[in-house]
Design an enzyme around this catalytic site. Structure first.
Site, PDB file in Angstrom:
ATOM      1  N   LYS A 109       0.814  -1.226   0.000  1.00 47.45           N
ATOM      2  CA  LYS A 109       0.000   0.000   0.000  1.00 47.45           C
ATOM      3  C   LYS A 109       0.838   1.263   0.000  1.00 47.45           C
ATOM      4  O   LYS A 109       0.513   2.243   0.678  1.00 47.45           O
ATOM      5  CB  LYS A 109      -0.983  -0.020   1.165  1.00 47.45           C
ATOM      6  N   ARG A 110       1.885   1.308  -0.782  1.00 47.42           N
ATOM      7  CA  ARG A 110       2.764   2.463  -0.824  1.00 47.42           C
ATOM      8  C   ARG A 110       2.225   3.542  -1.758  1.00 47.42           C
ATOM      9  O   ARG A 110       1.487   3.248  -2.704  1.00 47.42           O
ATOM     10  CB  ARG A 110       4.161   2.057  -1.302  1.00 47.42           C
TER      11      ARG A 110
END
Lengths: 308, 308
Positions: A109-110
């Site tokens: 989830k960057r």
């Protein structure tokens, strides 16, 4: 040119005859007693031993499910707790899952902007010992995702952009209605589908290497997002422990049964905690995981019926 | 009860007499030749040596700026490139900056939901060798941020939620207009300001331990967000290399000169590349960094004038 990720995914789904994914979210306190006993200790007492125990567990899960499902998702959050040692364990399991024949999604989830997001893209997705795909957060617009798309094109890797997660509170952001009509989730869905058509990301299977994380929080939003995100494979969270039914999940697929992979994490990997599999526990915790994985596959494939 | 983060921050700003923050975004290829020579090699040739060089550089920057500014922001993206070894280097520099008397913000931009975001909160913010505050992404709603807020309350730590970043493409998400009026950024700003008032996060200084990342992309949006986010200290990116002027940045402060810290990363840490400081290079790269840091402080303080 490396093979497009969507094509690799599509091939793996056909090969295993199921659009399912097992999620590895390992928490030391929930590992099988047989493992914890060897590494001993109360949770928190010996972080180094906990990481070793998690790696043993992860390898055990990989062995149990690799013959059955096409994809494994590994959530880096549970490894970051242990600092550098934890990240090395995450990378070791990414590599082990790939070696066992699974496509691997790093659930990271960057997103950032500029040179920072470029660093994330290289660090999380590029090169050896990195997953085949990662999850990204689209909140910063195309700039946040573009460097990841570049790695996808160069290395045949993939992305899943968060469009509609499974939690209720996300509604306070994602369900807001726009002046131009529709919800924010639908707007972000249109953006992601547009990005998905760029940059040679399209596979011959008709899907893009850029997919989307979409939870079928309700049938209407799932149907709407399925129609908006025509180029994107959905990574569908929330099955099992998070309470989504197979029936609702079915709305994340297109009519021909393509277009989604359904993830189950805790319902499979902690199956030895489940009464339903108690009879198998004598044969070892992995037997329980394998049985739960088969049940999960059956549930999803049954709902999809003859369409696969 | 540990001291509230906003109060600690406010005290540090008063002590150093400047609301500034130096950002550490270390890229091996841009390190001073004097350092690279010792660790030798082309970028990419020896990752282990690159990490050691980055730690030496980071410690040098800390030494140069710790007497001058109250806060350092360290961006984990540039460390993740190096796997577990990189994360250990990040944590080492977080600890070193704290030991040098700086408040430390870990620029990690994390967010997930449920037990995953709880794991991120523990892993990134809780306990020793972790920063005093981290950046978080509010796109998943309160659920994504709540476990971080719990750590803040228990340990006197802080958060900065991304409300308006500095990149142009973010507009395609954050500038969409809502049916209820205003932009998405304003809506998220209202949510964040509401969360900031919860959970014993308010300090006696009148600000919350939950702040916001707000770039003054334009004066109107900065003024509007400053008014909406009354409880939040702004972490203001984009000064220097990202092109925001001190004048525009001034709109992120309240009339009394409180309410924001301004970050400069590359303009300070790579000052030895700048012609302006060439005369100092003979005395060592750290002299250039120190001089650029002093100039940065002077620029910001001058615009704030007598209000500080």
């Amino acid at each position: 040119m490396p093979e497009n990720f969507a094509d690799r995914l599509s091939g793996m789904i056909a090969d295993r005859d199921t659009p399912t994914c097992v999620g590895l979210d390992p928490v030391y306190a929930r590992l099988p007693a047989a493992i914890r006993r060897r590494y001993e200790g109360k949770p928190g007492a010996n972080p180094a031993a906990e990481v070793d125990a998690i790696v043993e567990f992860g390898r055990g899960v990989i062995d149990a499910v690799a013959p059955l499902v096409p994809v494994m998702k590994i959530n880096i959050a549970f490894f970051e707790v242990y600092g550098g040692r934890g990240i090395d364990a995450y990378l070791e399991l990414v590599e082990a899952a790939g070696a066992a024949g699974l496509l691997v999604i790093g659930d990271v989830k960057r997103a950032d902007i500029g040179h920072s997001t470029a660093a994330y893209a290289r660090g999380q997705l590029a090169g050896p010992r990195r997953p085949d795909a990662v999850t990204v957060n689209p909140y910063l617009g195309l700039d946040g995702v573009k460097p990841f798309m570049d790695v996808c094109r160069e290395e045949g890797k993939g992305l899943f952009a968060l469009v509609q997660p499974s939690n209720e509170a996300a509604r306070e952001v994602q369900d807001v209605r726009l002046e131009s009509g529709g919800t924010l989730a639908a707007h972000v869905g249109r953006l992601v589908n547009e990005w998905a058509g760029h940059e040679s990301l399209m596979g011959v299977c008709g899907y893009s290497a850029l997919g989307a994380v979409v939870s079928p929080r309700d049938v209407a939003s799932a149907d709407s997002l399925r129609s908006i995100l025509s180029r994107c494979t959905f990574l569908v969270p929330g099955y099992g422990a998070q309470g989504q039914s197979a029936e609702r999940v079915a709305h994340c697929f297109k009519k021909d049964g393509t277009g989604a992979i359904v993830n189950s994490s805790r319902g499979v990997i902690y199956a030895y905690e489940n009464e339903r599999y108690a009879a198998l526990a004598g044969a070892g915790w992995q037997k329980c995981v394998e049985a739960a994985c088969r049940d999960f596959i059956q549930d999803i494939n049954m709902v999809l019926g003859g369409s696969l």
